[in-house]
Design a protein around this motif. Structure first.
Motif, PDB file in Angstrom:
ATOM      1  N   LYS A  30       0.832  -1.193   0.000  1.00 26.62           N
ATOM      2  CA  LYS A  30       0.000   0.000   0.000  1.00 26.62           C
ATOM      3  C   LYS A  30       0.871   1.250   0.000  1.00 26.62           C
ATOM      4  O   LYS A  30       1.826   1.345   0.769  1.00 26.62           O
ATOM      5  N   LEU A  31       0.559   2.192  -0.840  1.00 26.85           N
ATOM      6  CA  LEU A  31       1.301   3.447  -0.881  1.00 26.85           C
ATOM      7  C   LEU A  31       0.632   4.532  -0.042  1.00 26.85           C
ATOM      8  O   LEU A  31       1.259   5.540   0.287  1.00 26.85           O
ATOM      9  N   ASN A  32      -0.662   4.318   0.261  1.00 23.55           N
ATOM     10  CA  ASN A  32      -1.407   5.259   1.108  1.00 23.55           C
ATOM     11  C   ASN A  32      -1.355   6.681   0.555  1.00 23.55           C
ATOM     12  O   ASN A  32      -1.024   7.641   1.251  1.00 23.55           O
ATOM     13  N   ILE A  33      -1.667   6.781  -0.736  1.00 24.86           N
ATOM     14  CA  ILE A  33      -1.737   8.091  -1.375  1.00 24.86           C
ATOM     15  C   ILE A  33      -3.114   8.259  -2.005  1.00 24.86           C
ATOM     16  O   ILE A  33      -3.757   7.272  -2.384  1.00 24.86           O
ATOM     17  N   PRO A  34      -3.592   9.482  -2.125  1.00 28.32           N
ATOM     18  CA  PRO A  34      -4.865   9.704  -2.819  1.00 28.32           C
ATOM     19  C   PRO A  34      -4.788   9.216  -4.262  1.00 28.32           C
ATOM     20  O   PRO A  34      -3.787   9.434  -4.945  1.00 28.32           O
ATOM     21  N   GLY A  35      -5.828   8.539  -4.701  1.00 31.21           N
ATOM     22  CA  GLY A  35      -5.886   8.052  -6.070  1.00 31.21           C
ATOM     23  C   GLY A  35      -5.130   6.757  -6.291  1.00 31.21           C
ATOM     24  O   GLY A  35      -4.897   6.361  -7.442  1.00 31.21           O
ATOM     25  N   GLU A  36      -4.780   6.079  -5.203  1.00 34.57           N
ATOM     26  CA  GLU A  36      -4.038   4.823  -5.344  1.00 34.57           C
ATOM     27  C   GLU A  36      -4.809   3.791  -6.163  1.00 34.57           C
ATOM     28  O   GLU A  36      -4.206   2.933  -6.813  1.00 34.57           O
ATOM     29  N   GLU A  37      -6.121   3.889  -6.163  1.00 28.83           N
ATOM     30  CA  GLU A  37      -6.931   2.922  -6.906  1.00 28.83           C
ATOM     31  C   GLU A  37      -6.735   3.036  -8.420  1.00 28.83           C
ATOM     32  O   GLU A  37      -7.129   2.139  -9.176  1.00 28.83           O
ATOM     33  N   HIS A  38      -6.118   4.120  -8.868  1.00 34.67           N
ATOM     34  CA  HIS A  38      -5.882   4.293 -10.301  1.00 34.67           C
ATOM     35  C   HIS A  38      -4.588   3.638 -10.768  1.00 34.67           C
ATOM     36  O   HIS A  38      -4.295   3.641 -11.976  1.00 34.67           O
ATOM     37  N   LEU A  39      -3.810   3.089  -9.840  1.00 28.45           N
ATOM     38  CA  LEU A  39      -2.558   2.453 -10.213  1.00 28.45           C
ATOM     39  C   LEU A  39      -2.804   1.085 -10.853  1.00 28.45           C
ATOM     40  O   LEU A  39      -3.676   0.335 -10.433  1.00 28.45           O
ATOM     41  N   THR A  40      -2.024   0.776 -11.854  1.00 25.65           N
ATOM     42  CA  THR A  40      -2.058  -0.528 -12.509  1.00 25.65           C
ATOM     43  C   THR A  40      -0.988  -1.417 -11.873  1.00 25.65           C
ATOM     44  O   THR A  40       0.155  -0.985 -11.715  1.00 25.65           O
ATOM     45  N   THR A  41      -1.341  -2.631 -11.494  1.00 26.18           N
ATOM     46  CA  THR A  41      -0.368  -3.536 -10.898  1.00 26.18           C
ATOM     47  C   THR A  41       0.460  -4.208 -11.987  1.00 26.18           C
ATOM     48  O   THR A  41       0.103  -4.193 -13.174  1.00 26.18           O
ATOM     49  N   SER A  42       1.555  -4.824 -11.568  1.00 29.91           N
ATOM     50  CA  SER A  42       2.391  -5.551 -12.517  1.00 29.91           C
ATOM     51  C   SER A  42       1.616  -6.698 -13.148  1.00 29.91           C
ATOM     52  O   SER A  42       1.801  -7.027 -14.329  1.00 29.91           O
ATOM     53  N   GLU A  43       0.718  -7.314 -12.379  1.00 33.05           N
ATOM     54  CA  GLU A  43      -0.083  -8.422 -12.900  1.00 33.05           C
ATOM     55  C   GLU A  43      -1.018  -7.933 -13.997  1.00 33.05           C
ATOM     56  O   GLU A  43      -1.198  -8.594 -15.025  1.00 33.05           O
ATOM     57  N   GLN A  44      -1.620  -6.769 -13.783  1.00 35.81           N
ATOM     58  CA  GLN A  44      -2.504  -6.197 -14.796  1.00 35.81           C
ATOM     59  C   GLN A  44      -1.712  -5.793 -16.043  1.00 35.81           C
ATOM     60  O   GLN A  44      -2.190  -5.941 -17.171  1.00 35.81           O
ATOM     61  N   PHE A  45      -0.505  -5.288 -15.833  1.00 40.47           N
ATOM     62  CA  PHE A  45       0.337  -4.899 -16.966  1.00 40.47           C
ATOM     63  C   PHE A  45       0.592  -6.109 -17.867  1.00 40.47           C
ATOM     64  O   PHE A  45       0.578  -5.991 -19.102  1.00 40.47           O
ATOM     65  N   LEU A  46       0.813  -7.252 -17.263  1.00 42.00           N
ATOM     66  CA  LEU A  46       1.114  -8.459 -18.033  1.00 42.00           C
ATOM     67  C   LEU A  46      -0.093  -9.036 -18.764  1.00 42.00           C
ATOM     68  O   LEU A  46       0.038 -10.027 -19.487  1.00 42.00           O
ATOM     69  N   GLU A  47      -1.253  -8.424 -18.583  1.00 42.84           N
ATOM     70  CA  GLU A  47      -2.463  -8.865 -19.280  1.00 42.84           C
ATOM     71  C   GLU A  47      -2.990  -7.814 -20.249  1.00 42.84           C
ATOM     72  O   GLU A  47      -4.081  -7.965 -20.785  1.00 42.84           O
ATOM     73  N   LEU A  48      -2.238  -6.755 -20.488  1.00 44.01           N
ATOM     74  CA  LEU A  48      -2.710  -5.681 -21.361  1.00 44.01           C
ATOM     75  C   LEU A  48      -2.896  -6.170 -22.794  1.00 44.01           C
ATOM     76  O   LEU A  48      -2.009  -6.798 -23.365  1.00 44.01           O
ATOM     77  N   ASP A  49      -4.039  -5.854 -23.371  1.00 47.90           N
ATOM     78  CA  ASP A  49      -4.280  -6.184 -24.778  1.00 47.90           C
ATOM     79  C   ASP A  49      -3.628  -5.176 -25.711  1.00 47.90           C
ATOM     80  O   ASP A  49      -3.334  -5.476 -26.866  1.00 47.90           O
ATOM     81  N   SER A  50      -3.419  -3.968 -25.193  1.00 49.74           N
ATOM     82  CA  SER A  50      -2.716  -2.944 -25.959  1.00 49.74           C
ATOM     83  C   SER A  50      -1.868  -2.135 -24.993  1.00 49.74           C
ATOM     84  O   SER A  50      -2.201  -2.014 -23.806  1.00 49.74           O
ATOM     85  N   SER A 109       9.671  -1.883 -12.085  1.00 48.27           N
ATOM     86  CA  SER A 109       9.667  -0.649 -12.870  1.00 48.27           C
ATOM     87  C   SER A 109      10.730  -0.669 -13.958  1.00 48.27           C
ATOM     88  O   SER A 109      10.464  -0.299 -15.112  1.00 48.27           O
ATOM     89  N   PHE A 110      11.934  -1.077 -13.615  1.00 47.30           N
ATOM     90  CA  PHE A 110      13.002  -1.065 -14.609  1.00 47.30           C
ATOM     91  C   PHE A 110      12.768  -2.103 -15.705  1.00 47.30           C
ATOM     92  O   PHE A 110      12.973  -1.828 -16.896  1.00 47.30           O
ATOM     93  N   GLU A 111      12.340  -3.280 -15.329  1.00 49.23           N
ATOM     94  CA  GLU A 111      12.111  -4.313 -16.342  1.00 49.23           C
ATOM     95  C   GLU A 111      10.997  -3.912 -17.298  1.00 49.23           C
ATOM     96  O   GLU A 111      11.144  -4.001 -18.525  1.00 49.23           O
ATOM     97  N   PHE A 112       9.881  -3.450 -16.746  1.00 47.49           N
ATOM     98  CA  PHE A 112       8.751  -3.087 -17.594  1.00 47.49           C
ATOM     99  C   PHE A 112       9.027  -1.805 -18.380  1.00 47.49           C
ATOM    100  O   PHE A 112       8.521  -1.626 -19.491  1.00 47.49           O
ATOM    101  N   ALA A 113       9.823  -0.908 -17.807  1.00 47.45           N
ATOM    102  CA  ALA A 113      10.197   0.311 -18.538  1.00 47.45           C
ATOM    103  C   ALA A 113      11.030  -0.052 -19.765  1.00 47.45           C
ATOM    104  O   ALA A 113      10.835   0.511 -20.854  1.00 47.45           O
ATOM    105  N   HIS A 114      11.955  -0.999 -19.615  1.00 46.84           N
ATOM    106  CA  HIS A 114      12.785  -1.411 -20.739  1.00 46.84           C
ATOM    107  C   HIS A 114      11.959  -2.103 -21.818  1.00 46.84           C
ATOM    108  O   HIS A 114      12.246  -1.956 -23.013  1.00 46.84           O
ATOM    109  N   ILE A 115      10.949  -2.851 -21.405  1.00 45.89           N
ATOM    110  CA  ILE A 115      10.060  -3.470 -22.388  1.00 45.89           C
ATOM    111  C   ILE A 115       9.232  -2.401 -23.099  1.00 45.89           C
ATOM    112  O   ILE A 115       9.163  -2.358 -24.329  1.00 45.89           O
ATOM    113  N   SER A 116       8.617  -1.526 -22.317  1.00 47.23           N
ATOM    114  CA  SER A 116       7.667  -0.548 -22.863  1.00 47.23           C
ATOM    115  C   SER A 116       8.323   0.424 -23.830  1.00 47.23           C
ATOM    116  O   SER A 116       7.759   0.732 -24.891  1.00 47.23           O
TER     117      SER A 116
END
Length: 421
Positions: free
Chosen positions: A115-135, A149-156
């Motif tokens: 938990k990051l305990n910041i406003p709007g945390e519900e808008h964050l995408t998890t790594s699991e969700q990232f691995l299921e992106l259709d686009s 972050s570094f691994e997915f940044a290098h992919i993206s």
């Protein structure tokens, strides 16, 4: 015997973690290699990643897992229960309307984003969700400067996304050697990733499209726009919903408090392994497998097998990868050890030049007197494979001199090892 999971059977690594991630990393590495070789006789004008097709390929690895795993459980006579488990007693577990009672219970619930305990945390995408992106979104902000972050940044970025990485500390990838991390950060920026350090995310706001990320920096407050904001700021043991108090189970920040047998210190009928156990070992898949073998042996034959001092290699699967095993230089100095340090940037070495990769280097610590390898840290092509040789040397007590006298196949990255000692 029974196994309970609120998700499809298979676990994080096979379904939502290292295995599917490595499929994507493989594609990114291929594209990167082609681009590096464009002025070296290789023509890859049309080489690109088509994200939807790549994801379909990834799913050929993940989709069959759950069905195969459940079938293997059935063949072994293990009952399967789908649902969230919750303790109602020392060895009683409720799953939906079913209450299971066993002589022993093993907790292997893995980890979840902290938990990051910041406003709007519900808008964050998890790594699991990232691995299921259709686009893949056009603009992505990664929160945190760790593995994810570094691994997915290098992919993206190699898929054409505009990528920003926000890390609150002075140095990302804090478990790795600072000088090698600095090289990797420089390479990451050269790829086009906007790496912002000492930048702490304070809130995420969704005003339609895009998302707004608010952060504090040394120079004041800043706002970053993104189509997706990915949580890469660490994971914690997924044990909060188990109602451990009903079982009399003590837990710590890292997970269930266990002894050297991976047995709960407060409930002898219960064991924990992997990310759910507080052992001091890094939360990695090979560690979970190692823990599991210990627990199984102790459950079948009584407590006799203990967690040992093992060399655990760890890798950031960027392109190129960064790998580490054993002690860091800082830790070795704090322990008062006497050792010599071998370090060098190796972008000019043949093994780097032939693949047009100038982001490479190493640091190896060798103990004075004994010649033991205390730690090894490698950045560059095939670092993820080379680190395994160092892990074997540390675990088996193979000295640096013995490694230097070993004849390795040449030319390979393995043959570079003799020049690192």
């Amino acid at each position: 015997m029974a196994v309970v999971d609120s998700r499809p059977f298979g676990g994080t690594c096979a379904l939502r973690g290292c295995d599917p991630k490595k499929v994507l990393v493989g594609a990114a590495a291929l594209i990167d290699w082609i681009r590096r070789m464009e002025s070296k006789g290789v023509r890859g004008d049309n080489a690109r990643i088509e994200w939807p097709e790549l994801m379909r390929f990834k799913r050929t690895f993940t989709d069959p897992v759950s069905k195969q795993r459940e079938k293997s459980f059935a063949e072994a006579g293990i009952e399967t229960f789908h649902g969230s488990a919750r303790f109602t007693g020392p060895t009683n577990v409720q799953v939906g309307e079913d209450v299971l009672e066993g002589r022993h219970v093993l907790i292997t619930t893995g980890a979840k984003p902290q938990k990051l305990n910041i406003p709007g945390e519900e808008h964050l995408t998890t790594s699991e969700q990232f691995l299921e992106l259709d686009s893949l979104p056009r603009r992505i902000v990664f929160v945190g400067g760790g593995y994810i972050s570094f691994e997915f940044a290098h992919i993206s970025v190699r898929c054409g996304a505009k990528v920003t990485l926000l890390h609150r500390g002075e140095r990302p990838l804090e478990r790795f050697e600072p000088d090698l991390v600095e090289q990797l950060v420089q390479r990451t920026r050269e790829l086009g990733v906007d790496v912002q350090l000492q930048t702490q995310v304070k809130a995420v706001n969704e005003n339609g499209n895009p998302l707004a990320v608010y952060a504090s920096t040394k120079g004041g407050n800043r706002e970053f726009e993104a189509d997706m904001v990915v949580h890469g700021a660490g994971r914690v043991a997924d044990i909060d919903d188990l109602n451990l108090s009903a079982a009399g189970v003590k837990s710590e920040q890292r997970g269930v408090a266990v002894n050297e047998y991976l047995q709960s210190i407060s409930n002898p009928a219960l064991y924990a392994a992997g990310d759910a156990a507080s052992t001091g070992l890094p939360p990695l898949t090979p560690v979970a497998v190692y823990d599991g073998s210990i627990v199984v042996s102790n459950l079948l034959e009584g407590n006799h097998k203990k967690i040992g001092h093992i060399a655990v290699p760890t890798v950031v699967f960027t392109v190129p990868p960064l790998a580490s095993v054993g002690l860091s230089e800082g830790t070795a100095r704090k322990q008062g050890l006497r050792f010599r340090v071998h370090r060098e940037k190796t972008g000019s070495w043949y093994s780097s030049r032939r693949v047009a990769e100038n982001c490479a280097g190493f640091k190896v610590l060798v103990e004075e007197g004994s010649g033991r390898v205390l730690g090894a840290h490698v950045l560059g092509p095939e670092a993820d494979e080379l680190i395994n040789v160092f892990a074997l040397a540390i675990q088996s007590g193979v000295t640096a001199e013995t490694l230097k006298q070993t004849i390795f196949a040449y030319p390979t990255h393995g043959s570079d090892l003799t020049y690192m000692l």
